[in-house]
Scaffold this active site. Structure first.
Site, mmCIF file in Angstrom:
data_model
loop_
_atom_site.group_PDB
_atom_site.id
_atom_site.type_symbol
_atom_site.label_atom_id
_atom_site.label_comp_id
_atom_site.label_asym_id
_atom_site.label_seq_id
_atom_site.Cartn_x
_atom_site.Cartn_y
_atom_site.Cartn_z
ATOM 1 C CE1 TYR A 55 -5.947 -8.466 9.957
ATOM 2 C CE2 TYR A 55 -5.255 -8.147 7.676
ATOM 3 C CZ TYR A 55 -5.727 -7.636 8.879
ATOM 4 O OH TYR A 55 -5.978 -6.294 8.985
ATOM 5 C CG HIS A 85 -11.988 0.798 7.026
ATOM 6 N ND1 HIS A 85 -12.726 0.113 7.966
ATOM 7 C CD2 HIS A 85 -10.708 0.346 7.171
ATOM 8 C CE1 HIS A 85 -11.939 -0.702 8.632
ATOM 9 N NE2 HIS A 85 -10.698 -0.570 8.181
ATOM 10 C CG ASN A 197 -5.227 -3.584 3.155
ATOM 11 O OD1 ASN A 197 -4.756 -4.580 3.662
ATOM 12 N ND2 ASN A 197 -5.726 -2.603 3.878
ATOM 13 C CE1 TYR A 279 28.157 31.490 -7.248
ATOM 14 C CE2 TYR A 279 27.093 30.549 -5.305
ATOM 15 C CZ TYR A 279 28.235 30.971 -5.962
ATOM 16 O OH TYR A 279 29.440 30.869 -5.331
ATOM 17 N NE ARG A 282 28.928 32.199 -11.968
ATOM 18 C CZ ARG A 282 29.688 32.301 -10.873
ATOM 19 N NH1 ARG A 282 30.665 31.431 -10.658
ATOM 20 N NH2 ARG A 282 29.462 33.255 -10.005
ATOM 21 C CG PHE A 328 -0.651 -2.696 3.760
ATOM 22 C CD1 PHE A 328 0.141 -2.117 4.721
ATOM 23 C CD2 PHE A 328 -1.258 -3.913 4.054
ATOM 24 C CE1 PHE A 328 0.336 -2.711 5.961
ATOM 25 C CE2 PHE A 328 -1.078 -4.518 5.292
ATOM 26 C CZ PHE A 328 -0.287 -3.910 6.253
ATOM 27 C CD GLU A 412 -3.391 -0.464 10.888
ATOM 28 O OE1 GLU A 412 -3.606 0.754 10.706
ATOM 29 O OE2 GLU A 412 -4.185 -1.354 10.553
#
Length: 498
Positions: A55, A85, A197, A279, A282, A328, A412
């Site tokens: 792959y 990409h 990646n 608060y 405190r 990844f 994906e």
């Protein structure tokens, strides 16, 4: 520190901060060079001999994993990957984050399981060392198959494409290579995938947010103590005995820090008319302490991440294997970045409440912290500004990791959205800086109304430095200018209470 050897040790956020501040150059350790070459040699041999599809090496990507690529097309495959990409969009990323991306990627692939060429890693370091900032945008990553889009934009200039910023000038990837006399990198099998990646965009944003976030923790500890003094608050909630019967580490540490900050104060020692505080004063040990515990957890997770191999497939020369997995995927850091956002937001939340208490006209302080309220509005509206920032941070604190949108034609099918978790941290911190500035303004004004009593030596030192930058408000002023001056003061403010 003049140089730092990549591969010589694990990275931590504080070590990275020192590397950035020192301006040192990065070089590869001999061990890193050995690991890179060993893995590359193995992958070359595997590519030449193996007829089984691997792959991303001899196949297409994502849902195109079943498309076989011939040996003579492997370089084209990797270059096409980087080009196609390169889809980050939105606002250009802070140059510091870009620099961190280069550092983290060089470190990750030098571990020796990514199959890159030595020259590729060296060129990444060339960009870092010469302050060459590839143009990367803040949106486009799903935080799933790594940070594909921003990392593609980051590494386009390696092959002579894309754009960079150098010495304040925007130029093409080809122009920067020509300027330095470098040849474009010829990507070998799997190299484009190794570069794209990985979780370095998420991690780089996370590292910057950690550095800035810890600085804000220190600021709010100090300014919270100053507000306590201005409000004539009590020291008992910070005693160690209270913390020890509920021994969360951050709570114990916060009580200790406050006792240290307030040591020697005339204001804190004087007899009080009130038996307890609201608060927001405190419960500072419990709230600030919980934030610190959250930040420590995020720090631990991110340290694991930045010292990991997060590209795919992973090359194991000693095991004679190339394994396609899911390192990844950004889920481990997406979740803690969202956690960090919620925690940091709470620092601003409690701070704004202290600001609001200081302007109520209680505990001997004038209403809105000005001598002639009515004629003067004093510190009325800075609290509005702080409240607006807190409200916006509540929006940013919503966890991005709750979302997922299917991508790559269903391959994906669950993504982390960790990039969105990471980038919105900066927006939260930007608001925190404003809130911190407003609390410092109010606290300092309140302390001056306590004169001639003195606070602790530490707080008096801060007061002296601050009053040189921002004066006491006698009559109404343009508050925007005072907020800006205070933020400028904070930009150069660096104190850690041990």
């Amino acid at each position: 520190m003049k140089t730092f050897e990549i591969g010589s040790c694990d990275l931590t956020y504080d070590l990275i901060e020192k590397i950035l501040k020192s301006g040192c150059k990065l070089i590869l350790s001999e061990e890193a060079k050995k690991n890179i070459k060993k893995c590359r040699d193995f992958l070359d041999k595997k590519t030449d001999e193996n007829t089984v599809p691997v792959y991303g090496v001899t196949t297409g990507f994502g849902s195109l994993y079943n498309k076989h690529i011939s040996r003579d097309q492997l370089t084209t495959l990797q270059e096409n990957l980087v080009k196609s990409h390169s889809c980050s969009v939105g606002t250009p990323v802070d140059p510091i984050v870009v620099k961190l991306m280069l550092l983290l990627k060089a470190h990750a692939i030098s571990i020796g399981y990514s199959g890159v060429q030595l020259i590729t890693v060296e060129r990444i370091l060339d960009f870092y060392n010469n302050d060459i900032y590839p143009v990367v945008y803040d949106r486009g990553s799903l935080g799933a198959s790594g940070d594909l889009a921003p990392l593609a934009n980051l590494f386009l200039p390696l092959i002579g494409e894309g754009e960079v910023i150098f010495e304040g000038k925007r130029m093409s990837g080809k122009e920067i290579l020509d300027l330095f006399g470098w040849k474009p990198i010829t990507l070998e099998s799997k190299e484009g995938l190794a570069l794209l990646n990985g979780t370095q965009f998420m991690s780089a944003n996370g590292i910057k947010a950690l550095i800035d976030g810890w600085h804000m923790v220190n600021c709010f500890d100090l300014f919270g103590a100053m507000s306590l003094e201005a409000y004539d608050g009590r020291i008992e909630p910070f005693w160690d005995c209270i913390q020890q019967v509920r021994p969360h580490p951050g709570q114990i540490q916060t009580g200790k820090v406050y006792r240290k900050i307030l040591e020697g104060s005339e204001i804190i020692k004087r007899e009080k008319e009130h038996v307890q505080d609201p608060y927001s004063f405190r419960c500072i040990p419990q709230v600030h302490g919980a934030v610190k515990d959250a930040m420590n957890h995020v720090t631990e997770v991110l340290h694991i991440e930045i010292n990991s191999v997060t590209d795919n497939p992973t090359v194991f020369p000693d095991m004679d294997m190339v394994v396609s997995g899911g390192n990844f995927h950004g889920e481990p850091i997406a979740l803690v970045f969202d956690y960090m956002g919620v925690a940091l937001h709470e620092l601003g939340n409690i701070s704004e409440r202290r600001v609001a208490q200081l302007i109520l006209g209680k505990r001997g302080l004038p209403e809105f912290l000005v001598a002639k309220p009515g004629l003067n509005s004093g510190f009325m509206i800075p609290q509005y500004a702080a409240a607006a920032c807190v409200s916006q941070n509540k929006m940013y604190a919503w966890p991005a990791s709750c979302d997922s949108i299917v991508s790559s034609n269903g391959q994906e099918d669950l993504v982390s959205m960790g990039a969105n978790s990471a980038t919105k941290l900066h927006k939260i911190i930007d608001n925190l800086k404003i809130i911190a500035a407003i609390e410092l303004m109010n606290a300092a004004q309140g302390i001056d109304f306590r004169r001639p009593l003195k606070s602790s030596p530490l707080i008096e030192t801060i007061m002296e430095a601050y009053r040189k930058a921002v004066t006491f408000v006698e009559e109404d002023v343009v508050m925007e200018e005072y907020i800006k001056k205070t933020m400028n003061f904070l930009d150069n403010f660096d104190i850690v209470i041990e």
